[in-house]
Write a protein that holds these residues in place. Structure first.
Motif, short mmCIF file in Angstrom:
data_model
loop_
_atom_site.label_atom_id
_atom_site.label_comp_id
_atom_site.label_asym_id
_atom_site.label_seq_id
_atom_site.Cartn_x
_atom_site.Cartn_y
_atom_site.Cartn_z
N TYR A 1 -27.36 16.51 -79.31
CA TYR A 1 -27.78 15.34 -80.10
C TYR A 1 -26.59 14.54 -80.59
CZ TYR A 1 -27.20 18.53 -84.13
OH TYR A 1 -26.71 19.42 -85.06
N PRO B 1 -28.65 6.48 -83.00
CA PRO B 1 -29.90 6.63 -83.75
C PRO B 1 -31.14 6.61 -82.86
CG PRO B 1 -28.45 5.11 -84.88
CD PRO B 1 -27.79 5.43 -83.57
N LYS B 2 -31.20 5.62 -81.96
CA LYS B 2 -32.36 5.52 -81.06
C LYS B 2 -32.54 6.80 -80.24
CE LYS B 2 -34.76 1.55 -80.49
NZ LYS B 2 -34.00 0.30 -80.26
N ARG C 1 -31.54 9.81 -81.00
CA ARG C 1 -31.95 10.96 -81.81
C ARG C 1 -33.44 10.93 -82.14
NH1 ARG C 1 -26.82 11.39 -85.85
NH2 ARG C 1 -25.41 12.30 -84.32
N ARG C 2 -34.02 9.74 -82.11
CA ARG C 2 -35.45 9.66 -82.42
C ARG C 2 -36.30 10.30 -81.34
NH1 ARG C 2 -35.39 3.41 -84.55
NH2 ARG C 2 -33.83 3.78 -86.17
N GLN D 1 -21.80 4.46 -79.78
CA GLN D 1 -22.06 4.90 -81.15
C GLN D 1 -23.34 4.25 -81.71
OE1 GLN D 1 -19.53 6.92 -82.47
NE2 GLN D 1 -20.69 7.35 -84.34
N GLU E 1 -40.54 6.69 -91.43
CA GLU E 1 -40.12 5.44 -92.09
C GLU E 1 -38.86 4.90 -91.44
OE1 GLU E 1 -39.53 5.95 -96.27
OE2 GLU E 1 -41.61 6.55 -96.60
N VAL E 2 -37.98 5.84 -91.11
CA VAL E 2 -36.71 5.46 -90.51
C VAL E 2 -36.92 4.65 -89.23
CG1 VAL E 2 -34.85 6.51 -89.16
CG2 VAL E 2 -35.25 7.25 -91.48
N GLU F 1 -39.46 2.83 -88.75
CA GLU F 1 -40.28 1.68 -89.15
C GLU F 1 -41.69 1.73 -88.57
OE1 GLU F 1 -38.31 -2.06 -89.58
OE2 GLU F 1 -36.38 -1.24 -88.98
N GLU F 2 -42.30 2.91 -88.67
CA GLU F 2 -43.70 3.03 -88.25
C GLU F 2 -44.63 2.38 -89.28
OE1 GLU F 2 -45.60 3.59 -86.03
OE2 GLU F 2 -44.67 4.88 -84.51
N ALA G 1 -38.92 10.68 -91.69
CA ALA G 1 -38.50 10.54 -90.30
C ALA G 1 -39.26 9.42 -89.60
CB ALA G 1 -38.69 11.85 -89.56
#
Ligand SMILES: Nc1ncnc2c1ncn2[C@@H]1O[C@H](COP(=O)(O)OP(=O)(O)OP(=O)(O)O)[C@@H](O)[C@H]1O
Ligand SMILES: [Mg+2]
Lengths: 300, 228
Positions: free
Chosen positions: B49, B75-76, B78-79, B71, B105-106, B108-109, B103
């Motif tokens: 990861y 984030p994308k 890791r989702r 870098q 909210e991060v 943006e659901e 997890a």
């Protein structure tokens, strides 16, 4: 990727909650901001007033042009008009005020007493032109130029003293500037350090956010907003204190300074300017401090 | 699903933690990673990861090459993964519900979706009745179940766990394993580093043994293989 409205609301909500959750850290940061901004505020008020005094002193500098004594009234009038025109034609000249020798004597009598009134029969004084330069620092040059014109008996502007005054004012301003910059740096250092401590205490939180896939800006924005609130909260006491103190000092000093050469700045716009400065610096420092501190922990 | 090709990880202090690992883990597999302490298991996991970046060699997860990944793309990436740690890594000031919802909210659901899905996964791990509690009010096993719920809430294709039962007593460890099996049964790939001999020898799955930064054994249905 554009941020969604609810995400922005979430960031605001989080930044508020975080202030509460981090209770005494919030208190410590706000205190640090308060103390430094109080200093900044007090100092700004003092500096602005000193600057005002300096400017007043500078603007008070004038050239006295003593006009030649000419027996014939008509000839004298023509010579004086010509001189005034010539002086006006100099681009650096802001104003020319004529004072007859009778007016000059009246001033002397007022200042030094009735004994001088015996000179009224045989006035030994000259008619005088009071000249001010647009830029007070040009006074010496203007005086030199006027001295070359016809019918000037003597041109005086306080040579030596004026230069010393200007020099002194220049040094004071520079010293003030350095002090303000030093104070701002100290403030930034103090505040960003306090904010850093609060963020270090929450590095786990940042790490977890990053591990579940939060972007850097998603992590950072609530912290930066929090920094902004810290700045705003920290500005309140300084703004109120400086305003109240200055208002009262002004009320006390106003009657005493009546008719004096030395004047201080009125409440408005000074207090608006200083308060604007305080809150701007507060916000900038809070935002910048948070931004820099959180940056270090984003590399997970 | 997860491929590694001659992956070397050398830490800045000079330690070579993985020394040429090549592996292929396919969708839906359940993989144990075993080996002595300091063998490089956690490093192997962290490479998946991008908590650590390979010094050389390719790490490909879900078709993304993590060695060359920018870098800003981490984030994308890791989702798409679920990550579970030995120490749970829950946010102590958020409730059970909030920790799991976080997890989502991060990414943006929609709030409605978040509500529904969070309750769904909390039900799966058997904690629906404790949604309002704080992590400090839960037992270790319960905290790990919250962490697992968080790791699967975004429906990742793979869940990566580093000693998820390391802090738990045997009985609780079995409960956790049941949840992992359940998740795996629904098609999610599981990669789990563990020291738990009993579990590895009982729930027989693929075993990858790492020793000195290299693959010493890779065996379907293998046993734990170390003494003590
Ligand atoms: N961040 C780091 N910096 C430097 N060296 C590290 C770092 N992390 C791990 N190491 C070293 O790399 C080697 C492998 O460590 P790793 O944590 O991967 O082992 P492990 O198999 O997970 O061990 P354990 O079973 O004890 O968890 C060890 O020698 C360790 O000291
Ligand atoms: Mg380990």
């Amino acid at each position: 990727m554009a941020m969604k409205g609810r995400t922005i609301r979430r960031h605001f909500r989080e930044s508020f909650k975080s202030l509460g959750r981090n209770g005494w850290m919030t208190f410590a940061s706000v205190s640090a901001v308060t103390v430094t901004l109080l200093l900044v505020g007090v100092f700004a008020v003092i500096m602005m007033n000193l600057n005002k005094v300096a400017t007043d002193l500078e603007n008070d500098v004038e050239i006295r042009v003593y006009i030649d004594l000419i027996a014939d009234a008509e000839e004298a009038k023509m010579a004086e008009d010509q001189l005034v025109d010539e002086i006006h034609s100099l681009p650096e000249v802001a104003e020319v005020i004529y004072s007859s020798k009778e007016q000059e004597l009246d001033k002397l009598i007022k200042d030094f007493g009735e004994e001088l009134s015996l000179y009224e029969q045989n006035n030994p004084l000259h008619n005088v032109l009071y000249v001010k330069a647009v830029d007070p620092h040009e006074t010496a040059n203007v005086a030199k130029a006027i001295d070359k014109f016809d019918n000037t008996y003597e041109v005086k502007y306080g040579e030596g003293k004026v230069e010393k005054l200007f020099n002194f004012i220049k040094i004071s301003r520079n010293v003030g500037l350095v002090l303000i910059l030093g104070l701002l740096f100290t403030a930034m250092f103090l505040i960003s350090n306090t904010i850093r401590i609060t963020i270090v205490a929450r590095r786990d939180e940042i790490e977890i956010m990053k591990l579940v896939g939060a972007t850097n800006s998603f992590v950072r924005i609530p912290f930066v907003l929090e920094g902004m609130w810290l700045g705003i909260l920290g500005s309140i006491i300084p703004m109120v204190a400086v305003s109240v103190a200055y208002y009262n000092i002004y009320q006390i000093l106003l009657p005493r300074l009546k008719g004096q050469m030395l004047q201080i700045l009125p409440n408005t716009p000074l207090l608006y300017q200083v308060n604007g400065l305080i809150i701007t610096i507060g916000i900038l420092i809070g935002v910048w401090g948070s931004f820099m501190s959180v940056r270090k922990f984003l590399k997970v | 699903m997860i491929q590694m090709n001659n992956v070397i990880k050398k830490y800045p202090n000079g330690v070579v933690a993985t020394n040429g690992i090549t592996i292929d883990i396919r969708q839906g597999e359940f993989v144990y990673v075993v080996g002595p302490s300091g063998a490089g298991k956690s490093t192997f996991i962290k490479l998946m990861y991008r908590e650590e970046k390979a010094t050389s060699g390719d790490v490909i997860v879900n078709g993304i090459n993590l060695t060359t990944l920018k870098q800003s793309r981490i984030p994308k990436m890791r989702r798409q993964l679920g990550i579970v740690f030995q120490d749970f890594k829950l946010l102590p000031r958020l409730t059970v519900y909030e920790n799991v919802a976080f997890a989502m909210e991060v990414i943006e659901e929609q709030p409605k979706k978040i509500r529904q899905r969070v309750l769904e996964v909390l039900e799966l791990v058997g904690l629906k009745h404790k949604v309002r509690m704080l992590p400090s009010e839960l037992s270790g096993g319960e905290q790990q179940r919250v962490a697992i719920a968080r790791s699967i809430v975004n429906m990742p294709k793979v869940v990566i766990a580093d000693e998820p039962t390391g802090n738990l007593d045997p009985e609780t460890s079995w409960e956790i394993m049941n949840i992992f099996e359940e998740i795996n049964a629904r098609g999610t790939t599981i990669v789990m580093a563990t020291h738990n001999r009993e579990i590895v020898n009982t729930i027989r799955r693929r075993v990858i043994a790492i020793e000195g930064g290299m693959i010493a054994r890779d065996e379907y249905g293998g046993d734990y293989g170390y003494e003590g």
